[in-house]
Design a protein around this motif. Sequence first.
Motif, PDB file in Angstrom:
ATOM      1  N   ILE A  86       0.872  -1.170   0.000  1.00 27.80           N
ATOM      2  CA  ILE A  86       0.000   0.000   0.000  1.00 27.80           C
ATOM      3  C   ILE A  86       0.908   1.219   0.000  1.00 27.80           C
ATOM      4  O   ILE A  86       1.860   1.298   0.775  1.00 27.80           O
ATOM      5  N   GLU A  87       0.612   2.166  -0.863  1.00 22.54           N
ATOM      6  CA  GLU A  87       1.444   3.375  -0.940  1.00 22.54           C
ATOM      7  C   GLU A  87       1.013   4.396   0.117  1.00 22.54           C
ATOM      8  O   GLU A  87      -0.171   4.601   0.338  1.00 22.54           O
ATOM      9  N   TYR A  88       2.004   5.011   0.716  1.00 24.14           N
ATOM     10  CA  TYR A  88       1.780   6.142   1.601  1.00 24.14           C
ATOM     11  C   TYR A  88       2.566   7.327   1.074  1.00 24.14           C
ATOM     12  O   TYR A  88       3.612   7.150   0.443  1.00 24.14           O
ATOM     13  N   ASN A  89       2.077   8.522   1.325  1.00 20.42           N
ATOM     14  CA  ASN A  89       2.780   9.754   1.012  1.00 20.42           C
ATOM     15  C   ASN A  89       2.930  10.566   2.295  1.00 20.42           C
ATOM     16  O   ASN A  89       2.043  10.527   3.164  1.00 20.42           O
ATOM     17  N   ARG A  90       3.985  11.293   2.374  1.00 17.00           N
ATOM     18  CA  ARG A  90       4.227  12.141   3.535  1.00 17.00           C
ATOM     19  C   ARG A  90       3.095  13.154   3.696  1.00 17.00           C
ATOM     20  O   ARG A  90       2.695  13.816   2.739  1.00 17.00           O
TER      21      ARG A  90
END
Length: 151
Positions: free
Chosen positions: A145-149
């Motif tokens: 799963i992608e996370y972004n700051r």
Amino acid sequence: MPLTDTLVVRPVTAADVTVWRAMWQDYLAFYHTTLPEAVYRATFARVVAGGDGMHGRIAERGGQALGLVHFLYHPTCWKTGPVCYLQDIYTVPSARGQGVARALMQAVFTAADAAGAPDVYWLTAENNYPGRMLYDQLGVKTAFIEYNRAT
């Protein structure tokens, strides 16, 4: 099949600035985003020059641009060689379902193999069902799963 019906995938050149820009704007609109003019200019310059490991291809038939792909190579801590990130892929609406995106992806795979970066990965929106139908044929969906700051 007449020569004009042949789909050609080739590197983006400086002469492509107008068609490239139109397709990239449409791609960004699909993801409900816009970018400052400086980003357009810098991205096009890097794609044409191959700078920062960035590359681009245009698919065309009979001289008409039908699709666009951007990709880049980068090192990773998990391998001794580089990997390839397929960052953006777009097909004009009138050419969808005609093998344009598949040809663009195959061109990236070929370039990545030649560059010693056969591991190619990409991201897409969960609701991009037409794209995911192709991606399910050419790749393997991972459990990540992608996370972004948060800013």
